[in-house]
Scaffold this motif. Sequence first.
Motif, PDB file in Angstrom:
ATOM      1  N   HIS A  13     -65.883  18.101 -27.102  1.00  0.00           N
ATOM      2  CA  HIS A  13     -65.291  16.765 -27.010  1.00  0.00           C
ATOM      3  C   HIS A  13     -64.529  16.443 -28.287  1.00  0.00           C
ATOM      4  N   PHE A  14     -63.325  15.949 -28.127  1.00  0.00           N
ATOM      5  CA  PHE A  14     -62.564  15.500 -29.280  1.00  0.00           C
ATOM      6  C   PHE A  14     -62.912  14.038 -29.508  1.00  0.00           C
ATOM      7  N   VAL A  26     -69.423  11.208 -43.290  1.00  0.00           N
ATOM      8  CA  VAL A  26     -69.265  12.647 -43.558  1.00  0.00           C
ATOM      9  C   VAL A  26     -68.847  13.365 -42.281  1.00  0.00           C
ATOM     10  N   ASN A  27     -69.526  13.075 -41.169  1.00  0.00           N
ATOM     11  CA  ASN A  27     -69.168  13.703 -39.891  1.00  0.00           C
ATOM     12  C   ASN A  27     -67.743  13.364 -39.496  1.00  0.00           C
ATOM     13  N   ALA A  28     -67.343  12.122 -39.686  1.00  0.00           N
ATOM     14  CA  ALA A  28     -65.975  11.699 -39.343  1.00  0.00           C
ATOM     15  C   ALA A  28     -64.950  12.457 -40.179  1.00  0.00           C
ATOM     16  N   ARG A  29     -65.251  12.618 -41.466  1.00  0.00           N
ATOM     17  CA  ARG A  29     -64.332  13.365 -42.335  1.00  0.00           C
ATOM     18  C   ARG A  29     -64.233  14.822 -41.892  1.00  0.00           C
ATOM     19  N   LEU A  30     -65.366  15.438 -41.549  1.00  0.00           N
ATOM     20  CA  LEU A  30     -65.358  16.838 -41.126  1.00  0.00           C
ATOM     21  C   LEU A  30     -64.585  17.036 -39.824  1.00  0.00           C
ATOM     22  N   GLY A  35     -59.318  18.728 -37.426  1.00  0.00           N
ATOM     23  CA  GLY A  35     -58.262  18.421 -36.466  1.00  0.00           C
ATOM     24  C   GLY A  35     -58.777  18.129 -35.076  1.00  0.00           C
ATOM     25  N   ALA A  36     -60.093  17.871 -34.949  1.00  0.00           N
ATOM     26  CA  ALA A  36     -60.698  17.635 -33.637  1.00  0.00           C
ATOM     27  C   ALA A  36     -60.892  16.156 -33.345  1.00  0.00           C
ATOM     28  N   GLY A  37     -60.358  15.292 -34.188  1.00  0.00           N
ATOM     29  CA  GLY A  37     -60.494  13.861 -33.967  1.00  0.00           C
ATOM     30  C   GLY A  37     -59.893  13.066 -35.095  1.00  0.00           C
ATOM     31  N   LEU A  38     -60.013  11.765 -34.979  1.00  0.00           N
ATOM     32  CA  LEU A  38     -59.508  10.847 -35.989  1.00  0.00           C
ATOM     33  C   LEU A  38     -60.602   9.873 -36.381  1.00  0.00           C
ATOM     34  N   ALA A  39     -60.691   9.575 -37.662  1.00  0.00           N
ATOM     35  CA  ALA A  39     -61.637   8.572 -38.146  1.00  0.00           C
ATOM     36  C   ALA A  39     -60.896   7.260 -38.362  1.00  0.00           C
ATOM     37  N   VAL A  40     -61.537   6.190 -37.940  1.00  0.00           N
ATOM     38  CA  VAL A  40     -61.022   4.847 -38.184  1.00  0.00           C
ATOM     39  C   VAL A  40     -62.098   4.123 -38.989  1.00  0.00           C
ATOM     40  N   TYR A  74     -55.645  17.962 -30.361  1.00  0.00           N
ATOM     41  CA  TYR A  74     -57.028  17.538 -30.605  1.00  0.00           C
ATOM     42  C   TYR A  74     -57.983  18.236 -29.644  1.00  0.00           C
ATOM     43  N   ARG A  75     -57.599  18.327 -28.391  1.00  0.00           N
ATOM     44  CA  ARG A  75     -58.432  19.007 -27.392  1.00  0.00           C
ATOM     45  C   ARG A  75     -58.570  20.490 -27.734  1.00  0.00           C
ATOM     46  N   ALA A  76     -57.474  21.122 -28.138  1.00  0.00           N
ATOM     47  CA  ALA A  76     -57.501  22.549 -28.475  1.00  0.00           C
ATOM     48  C   ALA A  76     -58.377  22.805 -29.697  1.00  0.00           C
TER      49      ALA A  76
END
Length: 102
Positions: A13-14, A26-30, A35-40, A74-76
């Motif tokens: 899941h992205f 930390v998880n959001a940064r990783l 490249g599997a997601g974005l942190a807000v 992101y999905r890839a």
Amino acid sequence: MRVLFASTTGAGHFHPLVPLFADQPVNARLVTEAGAGLAVTPTGGPADDATVLGADDISRIRSAVELVLKDPSYRARAARLADEVRATAICAELIGTLDPYS
């Protein structure tokens, strides 16, 4: 959070992530670095406290969700990250390797 994070990452899941406390930043940064997601990061609290959503955060979260759904990279990247997670040895396997009597 770590179990949920590992489960969703292992499933490919992205993520649009809103880190509030504990290990979430930390998880959001990783995830973002992979490249599997974005942190807000929330902006409603003081500069040293990112646990309060601000007035503009809802539109920022919406934009992040729309971007990760629209951009196939992101999905890839999430799929590649999931392959890595699934290929990682689990504790039971490691204990069996380390303890000849198990």
